[in-house]
Motif scaffolding. Structure first.
Motif, PDB file in Angstrom:
ATOM      1  N   LYS A  94      -1.130  -2.452   0.771  1.00  0.00           N
ATOM      2  CA  LYS A  94      -0.126  -3.192   1.540  1.00  0.00           C
ATOM      3  C   LYS A  94      -0.451  -4.674   1.624  1.00  0.00           C
ATOM      4  O   LYS A  94       0.437  -5.522   1.462  1.00  0.00           O
ATOM      5  N   TRP A  95      -1.725  -5.020   1.874  1.00  0.00           N
ATOM      6  CA  TRP A  95      -2.062  -6.383   2.255  1.00  0.00           C
ATOM      7  C   TRP A  95      -2.625  -7.246   1.130  1.00  0.00           C
ATOM      8  O   TRP A  95      -2.503  -8.471   1.193  1.00  0.00           O
ATOM      9  N   MET A 146      -6.583 -10.426   8.992  1.00  0.00           N
ATOM     10  CA  MET A 146      -6.412  -9.357   8.025  1.00  0.00           C
ATOM     11  C   MET A 146      -7.295  -9.495   6.777  1.00  0.00           C
ATOM     12  O   MET A 146      -7.893  -8.499   6.345  1.00  0.00           O
ATOM     13  N   ILE A 167       0.840 -13.691   7.319  1.00  0.00           N
ATOM     14  CA  ILE A 167      -0.270 -12.751   7.366  1.00  0.00           C
ATOM     15  C   ILE A 167      -1.017 -12.909   8.677  1.00  0.00           C
ATOM     16  O   ILE A 167      -1.185 -14.013   9.179  1.00  0.00           O
TER      17      ILE A 167
END
Length: 252
Positions: free
Chosen positions: A144-145, A168, A164
């Motif tokens: 996802k990131w 993260m 963001i």
């Protein structure tokens, strides 16, 4: 809360604050949290009556530096951060209260050094830092990131915060590094140990039910709090604090 900084052996800057009154107690927050959460929830206000309370932003969180590579989150480096903080506070020995990720780290402090006098682990099992369920979660997070993290350098500084969450990249790097952290068993810890979990934390209860003999053999004090899920193991201060504070008063 007055922020201070220590410098780790690899030159990472670690933020902490300290209130002095009695034996030292190091508070380690969970993933996605910072040392401020211990203050906001009311833990520091209660503990500072009895202890020298040291709250730390783990590397990658809060006001501490957040190096980007997973190698920067080797457990040896994280423990070195915490020893550097203790040294900056002129504290040789300390107790440790760790929640979730902080609990995982507390295990290593209890097993890897004679500086920890007692540890309370909340919402984190012994054994490998990453089990099959957590490994799948890390894979999902990475999928996802990572594209967002890779793209953020192309954004203007003004847009980055909306693109963001600030923690993260460091959090993902830390989770990936945890796959290589050595497994810590209950018997590896050489100081008094408390393991606390809520009975609604299914992952923890499954582990506890499968490993009670190990905990008993190692002399770990096990406390199960009825009605609490994993987040509530931290947020439900009225349910959690009396047990853990009594443990530390008995062992510091």
């Amino acid at each position: 809360m007055s922020t201070q900084f220590s410098i780790s052996p690899d030159r990472t800057r670690i933020a902490y604050d300290i209130t002095r009154n009695g034996p030292a107690l190091l508070l380690l927050h969970g993933a996605g949290k910072t040392r401020r959460d211990w203050h906001k929830q009311g833990y520091v206000a209660r503990l500072e009556q009895t202890f020298t309370v040291i709250t730390v932003d783990l590397r990658g969180a809060g006001q501490s530096d957040g190096p980007p590579a997973s190698a920067d989150y080797a457990i040896e480096k994280i423990c070195a951060d915490l020893y550097a903080v203790a040294d900056a506070c002129q504290v040789r020995n300390f107790a440790v209260w760790g929640f979730s990720l902080g609990g995982m780290i507390a295990r290593h402090l209890g097993a890897g050094s004679d500086r920890a006098t007692a540890i309370a682990i909340v919402g984190a099992p012994f054994g490998p830092a990453v089990d099959d369920e957590f490994d799948r979660y890390i894979n999902e997070m990475t999928k996802k990131w990572e594209p967002v993290i890779q793209a953020k350098n192309a954004l203007t500084a003004q847009k980055r915060k909306t693109a963001i969450k600030e923690q993260m990249p460091a959090l993902l790097a830390c989770f990936q590094a945890m796959r290589s952290w050595p497994s810590i068993q209950a018997g590896d810890v050489s100081c008094p140990t408390l393991l606390l979990a809520g009975d609604k934390n299914k992952r923890m209860m499954n582990w506890v039910n499968a490993n009670r003999p190990e905990l008993e053999s190692a002399g770990v004090q096990l406390e199960i709090i009825q009605g609490l899920n994993h987040p509530q193991e931290f947020s439900a201060i009225e349910r959690v604090f009396p047990t853990i504070s009594a443990f530390f008063k008995a062992h510091t």
